[in-house]
Design an enzyme around this catalytic site. Structure first.
Site, PDB file in Angstrom:
ATOM      1  CG  HIS A 119       2.102   0.988   2.821  1.00 21.46           C
ATOM      2  ND1 HIS A 119       1.240   0.985   3.673  1.00 21.46           N
ATOM      3  CD2 HIS A 119       1.761   0.470   1.678  1.00 21.46           C
ATOM      4  CE1 HIS A 119       0.291  -0.130   3.061  1.00 21.46           C
ATOM      5  NE2 HIS A 119       0.628  -0.541   1.876  1.00 21.46           N
ATOM      6  CD  GLU A 120       4.205  -0.306  -1.052  1.00 18.76           C
ATOM      7  OE1 GLU A 120       4.195  -1.572  -1.257  1.00 18.76           O
ATOM      8  OE2 GLU A 120       2.971   0.039  -1.177  1.00 18.76           O
TER       9      GLU A 120
ATOM     10  CG  HIS B 270       3.512  -4.472   2.045  1.00 18.97           C
ATOM     11  ND1 HIS B 270       2.400  -5.116   2.743  1.00 18.97           N
ATOM     12  CD2 HIS B 270       3.033  -3.426   1.389  1.00 18.97           C
ATOM     13  CE1 HIS B 270       1.276  -4.569   2.435  1.00 18.97           C
ATOM     14  NE2 HIS B 270       1.576  -3.405   1.620  1.00 18.97           N
TER      15      HIS B 270
ATOM     16  CG  HIS C  62       8.792 -11.460   2.428  1.00 12.46           C
ATOM     17  ND1 HIS C  62       7.947 -12.557   1.864  1.00 12.46           N
ATOM     18  CD2 HIS C  62      10.161 -11.668   1.934  1.00 12.46           C
ATOM     19  CE1 HIS C  62       8.932 -13.230   1.385  1.00 12.46           C
ATOM     20  NE2 HIS C  62      10.094 -13.103   1.339  1.00 12.46           N
TER      21      HIS C  62
END
Length: 226
Positions: A100-101, A104, A108
């Site tokens: 999940h991280e 991110h 980006h």
């Protein structure tokens, strides 16, 4: 006047919503942190593999000496911060949170619009979140309606930030799960379902935060009209 029965009922509702959301993520994380991932990889290895598969070998991963569920991606340093349990963990939950991280970081790199919008308004929101309550209650105490409404507007900006955060979080989970499925095609549906439950419970905490802020905004806007 300021602490009427309606305000107390609002605070109870806010407390119940927040506790329910937190209990949900804690329960899901605890359950699936006890289930070993069939890949045998740590959260660090899973995140690293996902980042590399998306051409993000330059994105760093740092282990944090913090509690579980404090994991995050910092776009300023292009670094994933994973809690010790996720970084070293070989569970379904650790893989889900790590990917999940990593999602991110992919957002980006790809210029995902809601993530860009959230980053752009963050400085203003940081100021508004600290200032709104002082401005609002100063207006109430001094009887200055313009200050009251300025406080409401500042708080509304906080709610806007929370609403923008929702698609960012759901999309990061979608990217993480899609990459888990693509990179580990042999993984059974039970483990994929467990990863999905962990991330859904985490996303609901953001929904709960937005809902409680919306309820508070309605209440304070009502006070400002008096």
């Amino acid at each position: 006047m300021y602490f009427s029965m309606s305000y107390l009922l609002l605070m109870v509702a806010v407390l119940v919503i927040g506790l329910a959301a937190q209990a949900g993520i804690n329960a899901a994380y605890r359950k699936w942190s006890r289930v070993p991932i069939s890949t045998g990889q740590t959260g660090f290895q899973a995140a690293r593999r996902m980042l590399d598969a998306n051409g993000l070998g330059h994105v760093g991963i740092q282990m944090l000496n913090t509690s579980d569920l404090s994991d995050h991606y910092d776009p300023r340093t292009n670094t994933l911060g994973l809690s010790r349990g996720v970084y070293n963990g070989t569970s379904v939950a650790a893989t889900a949170v790590a990917c999940h991280e990593a999602g991110h970081a992919v957002q980006h790199a790809r210029g995902y619009l809601p993530a860009r919008a959230r980053l752009a308004i963050f400085p203003a929101v940081s100021l508004a979140s600290n200032a709104w309550i002082f401005v609002f209650f100063l207006g109430l105490i001094m009887g200055i309606a313009s200050l009251e409404w300025l406080g409401v507007i500042l708080f509304a900006l906080v709610l806007v930030f929370q609403l923008v955060t929702l698609p960012v979080e759901f999309d990061a989970s979608h990217r993480g799960l899609a990459n888990i499925r693509a990179l580990y095609p042999w993984m059974d549906e039970t483990q994929l379902g467990g990863a999905r439950k962990v991330l859904t419970a985490a996303a609901l905490t953001y929904v709960a935060s937005a809902l409680t802020s919306a309820l508070q905004l309605i209440y304070f806007a009502g006070l400002a009209r008096e």
